[in-house]
Scaffold this active site. Sequence first.
Site, PDB file in Angstrom:
ATOM      1  N   MET A  30      -7.496 -35.026   7.668  1.00 26.24           N
ATOM      2  CA  MET A  30      -7.685 -33.606   7.375  1.00 26.24           C
ATOM      3  C   MET A  30      -7.794 -32.831   8.691  1.00 26.24           C
ATOM      4  O   MET A  30      -8.294 -31.710   8.726  1.00 26.24           O
ATOM      5  CB  MET A  30      -8.928 -33.394   6.512  1.00 26.24           C
ATOM      6  CG  MET A  30      -8.813 -34.129   5.173  1.00 26.24           C
ATOM      7  SD  MET A  30      -9.713 -33.356   3.826  1.00 26.24           S
ATOM      8  CE  MET A  30     -11.374 -33.478   4.420  1.00 26.24           C
ATOM      9  N   GLY A  31      -7.332 -33.444   9.780  1.00 25.51           N
ATOM     10  CA  GLY A  31      -7.314 -32.755  11.065  1.00 25.51           C
ATOM     11  C   GLY A  31      -8.674 -32.727  11.737  1.00 25.51           C
ATOM     12  O   GLY A  31      -9.579 -33.472  11.380  1.00 25.51           O
ATOM     13  N   LEU A  33      -9.191 -33.744  14.761  1.00 27.54           N
ATOM     14  CA  LEU A  33      -9.169 -35.166  15.122  1.00 27.54           C
ATOM     15  C   LEU A  33     -10.205 -35.512  16.185  1.00 27.54           C
ATOM     16  O   LEU A  33     -10.499 -34.710  17.068  1.00 27.54           O
ATOM     17  CB  LEU A  33      -7.770 -35.537  15.628  1.00 27.54           C
ATOM     18  CG  LEU A  33      -6.619 -35.232  14.657  1.00 27.54           C
ATOM     19  CD1 LEU A  33      -5.295 -35.664  15.268  1.00 27.54           C
ATOM     20  CD2 LEU A  33      -6.832 -35.901  13.306  1.00 27.54           C
ATOM     21  N   HIS A  37     -10.258 -41.039  14.647  1.00 32.82           N
ATOM     22  CA  HIS A  37      -8.885 -40.906  14.126  1.00 32.82           C
ATOM     23  C   HIS A  37      -7.877 -41.563  15.072  1.00 32.82           C
ATOM     24  O   HIS A  37      -6.929 -42.212  14.636  1.00 32.82           O
ATOM     25  CB  HIS A  37      -8.496 -39.424  14.007  1.00 32.82           C
ATOM     26  CG  HIS A  37      -9.238 -38.669  12.953  1.00 32.82           C
ATOM     27  ND1 HIS A  37     -10.104 -37.639  13.248  1.00 32.82           N
ATOM     28  CD2 HIS A  37      -9.211 -38.767  11.602  1.00 32.82           C
ATOM     29  CE1 HIS A  37     -10.591 -37.139  12.132  1.00 32.82           C
ATOM     30  NE2 HIS A  37     -10.075 -37.803  11.108  1.00 32.82           N
ATOM     31  N   GLN A  64     -10.018 -32.091  -3.185  1.00 36.58           N
ATOM     32  CA  GLN A  64     -11.145 -33.012  -3.018  1.00 36.58           C
ATOM     33  C   GLN A  64     -12.446 -32.298  -2.661  1.00 36.58           C
ATOM     34  O   GLN A  64     -13.454 -32.941  -2.404  1.00 36.58           O
ATOM     35  CB  GLN A  64     -10.810 -34.118  -2.021  1.00 36.58           C
ATOM     36  CG  GLN A  64     -10.640 -33.683  -0.580  1.00 36.58           C
ATOM     37  CD  GLN A  64     -10.088 -34.819   0.274  1.00 36.58           C
ATOM     38  OE1 GLN A  64      -8.911 -35.126   0.224  1.00 36.58           O
ATOM     39  NE2 GLN A  64     -10.942 -35.458   1.062  1.00 36.58           N
ATOM     40  N   GLY A 154     -10.357 -45.298   7.572  1.00 35.69           N
ATOM     41  CA  GLY A 154     -11.567 -45.656   8.311  1.00 35.69           C
ATOM     42  C   GLY A 154     -12.616 -46.251   7.378  1.00 35.69           C
ATOM     43  O   GLY A 154     -12.782 -45.817   6.236  1.00 35.69           O
ATOM     44  N   GLN A 155     -13.338 -47.227   7.911  1.00 33.18           N
ATOM     45  CA  GLN A 155     -14.396 -47.879   7.137  1.00 33.18           C
ATOM     46  C   GLN A 155     -15.581 -46.938   6.911  1.00 33.18           C
ATOM     47  O   GLN A 155     -16.410 -47.179   6.040  1.00 33.18           O
ATOM     48  CB  GLN A 155     -14.823 -49.131   7.907  1.00 33.18           C
ATOM     49  CG  GLN A 155     -16.219 -49.611   7.632  1.00 33.18           C
ATOM     50  CD  GLN A 155     -16.264 -51.057   7.249  1.00 33.18           C
ATOM     51  OE1 GLN A 155     -15.575 -51.878   7.844  1.00 33.18           O
ATOM     52  NE2 GLN A 155     -17.082 -51.384   6.283  1.00 33.18           N
ATOM     53  N   ASP A 157     -15.610 -44.184   5.523  1.00 32.50           N
ATOM     54  CA  ASP A 157     -15.497 -43.777   4.119  1.00 32.50           C
ATOM     55  C   ASP A 157     -15.222 -45.043   3.302  1.00 32.50           C
ATOM     56  O   ASP A 157     -14.129 -45.253   2.795  1.00 32.50           O
ATOM     57  CB  ASP A 157     -14.378 -42.756   3.962  1.00 32.50           C
ATOM     58  CG  ASP A 157     -14.680 -41.481   4.727  1.00 32.50           C
ATOM     59  OD1 ASP A 157     -15.649 -40.805   4.375  1.00 32.50           O
ATOM     60  OD2 ASP A 157     -13.969 -41.196   5.701  1.00 32.50           O
ATOM     61  N   SER A 192     -17.317 -38.219  13.054  1.00 26.54           N
ATOM     62  CA  SER A 192     -16.854 -37.479  11.885  1.00 26.54           C
ATOM     63  C   SER A 192     -16.534 -36.052  12.315  1.00 26.54           C
ATOM     64  O   SER A 192     -17.215 -35.497  13.196  1.00 26.54           O
ATOM     65  CB  SER A 192     -17.968 -37.457  10.830  1.00 26.54           C
ATOM     66  OG  SER A 192     -17.729 -36.427   9.893  1.00 26.54           O
TER      67      SER A 192
HETATM   68  O1  PAF Z   1     -10.556 -39.274   4.767  1.00 26.59           O
HETATM   69  C1  PAF Z   1      -9.968 -38.177   4.788  1.00 26.59           C
HETATM   70  O2  PAF Z   1      -9.891 -37.503   5.815  1.00 26.59           O
HETATM   71  C2  PAF Z   1      -9.347 -37.649   3.509  1.00 26.59           C
HETATM   72  O3  PAF Z   1     -10.119 -37.959   2.397  1.00 26.59           O
HETATM   73  C3  PAF Z   1      -7.882 -38.096   3.306  1.00 26.59           C
HETATM   74  C4  PAF Z   1      -7.781 -39.599   3.125  1.00 26.59           C
HETATM   75  C5  PAF Z   1      -7.056 -37.659   4.498  1.00 26.59           C
HETATM   76  C6  PAF Z   1      -7.310 -37.429   2.043  1.00 26.59           C
HETATM   77  O4  PAF Z   1      -7.328 -36.048   2.139  1.00 26.59           O
END
Ligand code: PAF
Length: 287
Positions: A30-31, A33, A37, A64, A154-155, A157, A192
């Site tokens: 979701m940018g 970064l 990432h 989401q 990533g772990q 999440d 994060s």
């Molecule tokens: O983990 C994230 O950043 C988001 O949930 C993802 C997997 C890019 C989906 O929008």
Amino acid sequence: MRIISSAAAMQKFALQWKSAGVKIGFVPTMGYLHTGHLSLVRTARKRVGPKGKVVVSIYVNPTQFAPTEDLSKYPRDLKRDLKLCREAGVDIVFTPGDAEMYPGKAEGNYSTYVVEENLGRVMEGASRPTHFRGVTTVVAKLFNIVLPDVSVFGQKDFQQAAIIQRMTRDLNFPVKIIIAPTLRERDGLAMSSRNKYLMGDLRRQATVLWCALQIAKWLVEKSKSVSAADLKADLKKLIEIEPDAKLDYVEFFNPETLLPMAQVKRGTHMALAVFVGKTRLIDNAKL
Ligand code: PAF
């Protein structure tokens, strides 16, 4: 490095690569970064090799976020993200807009979603009931657009990664899912994009998630088996000593099924979500 915002154009590149036998590694984001990432990008590169292609998507996925959540405030810095991707050797950055990802949604006629019905009910799913439907939908769509051979998550999440793995298996996506370890700041805070919100003393208080994981590990090592209910109560007290920290949940579970465990032992997985000020942070670890 190419920057593509059209789904059709992205898919066309992917199809050309596929027919030439080129492997595609994919990191959905979701940018905003950070180093975490970039380590996912390195993992993707390693998997596909120098001849393969690495695609990063940058899309703040509205489905989401619940209406009460931080969608409009979610941190964004596309210029910096593109620079980091270029330096990391990314081949394509896919930056779709909402009309591209959810055609017809603004007019009320987007109507297809992907729902995982089991692993998504607990923890994050219980606190954020519509969250995983948004994640599985957007990731399924991105898989159909980018056509990756491997995709890296990533772990940090943990539950999201488990749900994506389940969706990939259940819906026969020809994608290998790789779960890469959580990167941490020097004081243990998991990296994060949301850490940006932690101003002043909140940044220090945020280390309470890492402390809770370490204390649980230590207790489990010392006593072999501990009651989950007792441990939850102790950790809540410990976390909420910090003036701006409020526990949302802490759970102990089997890492395969995500089912809660009444007794916590070595190897049990722990996950927690804590509000630090208005920022909701999550973390997890194997004990
Ligand atoms: O983990 C994230 O950043 C988001 O949930 C993802 C997997 C890019 C989906 O929008």
